[in-house]
Write a protein that holds these residues in place. Structure first.
Motif, PDB file in Angstrom:
ATOM      1  N   ASN A  71      39.241 -62.698 -56.586  1.00 62.33           N
ATOM      2  CA  ASN A  71      37.952 -62.679 -55.890  1.00 62.33           C
ATOM      3  C   ASN A  71      38.114 -62.333 -54.420  1.00 62.33           C
ATOM      4  N   LEU A  72      37.046 -61.814 -53.879  1.00 60.83           N
ATOM      5  CA  LEU A  72      37.074 -61.356 -52.489  1.00 60.83           C
ATOM      6  C   LEU A  72      37.186 -62.480 -51.475  1.00 60.83           C
ATOM      7  N   ASP A  73      36.469 -63.583 -51.736  1.00 56.93           N
ATOM      8  CA  ASP A  73      36.322 -64.531 -50.633  1.00 56.93           C
ATOM      9  C   ASP A  73      35.916 -65.924 -51.105  1.00 56.93           C
ATOM     10  N   GLU A  74      35.996 -66.851 -50.178  1.00 54.36           N
ATOM     11  CA  GLU A  74      35.576 -68.241 -50.429  1.00 54.36           C
ATOM     12  C   GLU A  74      35.229 -68.899 -49.103  1.00 54.36           C
ATOM     13  N   LEU A 137      32.179 -54.696 -55.317  1.00 52.86           N
ATOM     14  CA  LEU A 137      31.697 -55.192 -54.023  1.00 52.86           C
ATOM     15  C   LEU A 137      30.180 -55.276 -53.994  1.00 52.86           C
ATOM     16  N   GLY A 138      29.673 -56.225 -53.202  1.00 49.61           N
ATOM     17  CA  GLY A 138      28.286 -56.179 -52.770  1.00 49.61           C
ATOM     18  C   GLY A 138      28.299 -55.678 -51.328  1.00 49.61           C
ATOM     19  N   LEU A 139      27.140 -55.570 -50.721  1.00 48.50           N
ATOM     20  CA  LEU A 139      27.059 -55.113 -49.329  1.00 48.50           C
ATOM     21  C   LEU A 139      26.186 -56.096 -48.557  1.00 48.50           C
ATOM     22  N   GLY A 140      26.707 -56.596 -47.450  1.00 49.41           N
ATOM     23  CA  GLY A 140      25.894 -57.497 -46.627  1.00 49.41           C
ATOM     24  C   GLY A 140      24.793 -56.707 -45.934  1.00 49.41           C
ATOM     25  N   HIS A 144      28.594 -55.850 -44.068  1.00 48.88           N
ATOM     26  CA  HIS A 144      29.904 -56.438 -44.373  1.00 48.88           C
ATOM     27  C   HIS A 144      30.308 -56.183 -45.821  1.00 48.88           C
ATOM     28  N   ILE A 145      31.624 -56.159 -46.034  1.00 55.21           N
ATOM     29  CA  ILE A 145      32.172 -56.127 -47.403  1.00 55.21           C
ATOM     30  C   ILE A 145      33.160 -57.279 -47.502  1.00 55.21           C
ATOM     31  N   GLY A 146      33.146 -58.005 -48.639  1.00 49.40           N
ATOM     32  CA  GLY A 146      33.790 -59.307 -48.625  1.00 49.40           C
ATOM     33  C   GLY A 146      33.125 -60.034 -47.466  1.00 49.40           C
ATOM     34  N   PHE A 147      33.908 -60.776 -46.691  1.00 45.93           N
ATOM     35  CA  PHE A 147      33.341 -61.345 -45.469  1.00 45.93           C
ATOM     36  C   PHE A 147      33.941 -60.647 -44.251  1.00 45.93           C
ATOM     37  N   ASN A 148      34.250 -59.369 -44.393  1.00 42.33           N
ATOM     38  CA  ASN A 148      34.678 -58.574 -43.238  1.00 42.33           C
ATOM     39  C   ASN A 148      33.425 -58.226 -42.462  1.00 42.33           C
TER      40      ASN A 148
HETATM   41  C1  F6R Z   1      30.496 -61.967 -51.944  1.00 44.05           C
HETATM   42  C2  F6R Z   1      30.753 -61.100 -50.822  1.00 44.05           C
HETATM   43  C3  F6R Z   1      29.667 -60.589 -49.951  1.00 44.05           C
HETATM   44  C4  F6R Z   1      28.403 -60.187 -50.714  1.00 44.05           C
HETATM   45  C5  F6R Z   1      27.319 -59.689 -49.761  1.00 44.05           C
HETATM   46  C6  F6R Z   1      26.045 -59.367 -50.486  1.00 44.05           C
HETATM   47  O1  F6R Z   1      31.706 -62.311 -52.600  1.00 44.05           O
HETATM   48  O2  F6R Z   1      31.878 -60.814 -50.569  1.00 44.05           O
HETATM   49  O3  F6R Z   1      30.138 -59.487 -49.229  1.00 44.05           O
HETATM   50  O4  F6R Z   1      28.730 -59.185 -51.635  1.00 44.05           O
HETATM   51  O5  F6R Z   1      27.063 -60.669 -48.800  1.00 44.05           O
HETATM   52  O6  F6R Z   1      25.507 -60.530 -51.012  1.00 44.05           O
HETATM   53  P1  F6R Z   1      24.252 -60.498 -52.002  1.00 44.05           P
HETATM   54  O7  F6R Z   1      24.729 -59.797 -53.227  1.00 44.05           O
HETATM   55  O8  F6R Z   1      23.944 -61.947 -52.266  1.00 44.05           O
HETATM   56  O9  F6R Z   1      23.171 -59.781 -51.296  1.00 44.05           O
END
Ligand code: F6R
Length: 251
Positions: A71-74, A137-140, A144-148
């Motif tokens: 997994n990407l992050d916690e 990946l999702g996109l913030g 952001h990707i992961g919590f980068n």
């Molecule tokens: C989650 C992660 C984050 C999310 C991003 C989008 O493991 O690494 O980068 O992918 O914050 O979140 P959602 O999908 O909830 O909009």
């Protein structure tokens, strides 16, 4: 820009179609390489993808018995039994419903207060698996990707980050109130993500439209961390109409 030419964009009508398309790509990976390493994400974007994978597993079309996951992050400070931890999320949204061996699943340990130790351990885990075959990946909303998070430079390996106010705001919806959202997280770094053989991003909804535009139709910059994916040799973005609404004239 070169990177933009390489990247594939799959346009989906809505969230369901995006989820089905993404699940198709992940299924192909699992079918072609039964012992593949899947990099996984949490959040609302991949939930439908996981649901679809579970459905196909239940039908007997998919077998995860040899798959490894990272997994990407916690969140720092949350254990696997906290219902907002990413470990808890992965169990309830995927792992508990398929035949992946739990010993083959990996998530940063949010309860280790020693960031250097935990980040080194996680980097060693990724290396010991031989890297990632497919990273989801999702996109913030801030790119952001992961919590980068957006910052002045790309950070290569697993590291501890201070979450930005935008991310705390975006994630507050999952907690009883904003004060309960952890302010730090362990996340895979940009090198780990970029070294994945293929990268698949799911993005939906209007609140992702600006980030999609900044990351994939602007310059490569750590201020929009997802923009680095323009340089990945095998990157696919599956996005719905709303997420693509600011770039539809450019496609
Ligand atoms: C989650 C992660 C984050 C999310 C991003 C989008 O493991 O690494 O980068 O992918 O914050 O979140 P959602 O999908 O909830 O909009």
């Amino acid at each position: 820009m070169k990177g933009v030419i390489r990247m594939r964009i799959i346009r989906a009508k809505d969230y369901n179609e995006m989820s089905r398309q993404a699940a198709n790509i992940i299924s192909a990976q699992v079918i072609l390489k039964a012992d593949c390493v899947l990099g996984l994400a949490t959040g609302s974007s991949p939930v439908g993808t996981y649901k679809q994978l579970i459905e196909w597993y239940e039908k007997g079309d998919l077998d995860f018995s040899q798959v490894h996951t990272v997994n990407l992050d916690e969140y720092v400070g949350l254990g696997a039994d906290h219902d907002q931890s990413y470990a808890y999320f992965m169990h309830s949204n995927l792992f508990d419903h398929i035949n992946v061996k739990l010993s083959n699943t990996n998530i940063p340990n949010g309860l280790d207060p020693d960031a250097a130790r935990e980040c080194n351990r996680y980097d060693r885990v990724i290396r010991s698996l031989g890297g990632i075959d497919l990273q989801l990946l999702g996109l913030g909303p801030n790119g952001h990707i992961g919590f980068n998070e957006p910052c002045d430079e790309f950070v290569p390996g697993t590291h501890c980050v201070e979450l930005t106010d935008t991310t705390v705001d975006a994630n507050a919806r999952f907690f009883a109130n904003r004060d309960e959202v952890p302010r730090k997280a362990y996340t895979m770094g940009i090198r780990d993500i970029m070294q994945a053989k293929s990268v698949l991003m799911v993005a939906n909804g209007k609140n992702k439209a600006q980030a999609v535009k900044d990351c994939f139709f602007g310059p490569v910059t750590p201020k929009a961390p997802g923009s680095i994916l323009q340089l990945h040799p095998n990157f696919t973005l599956v996005a719905d109409e709303e997420a693509l609404s600011l770039v539809k004239d450019l496609l």
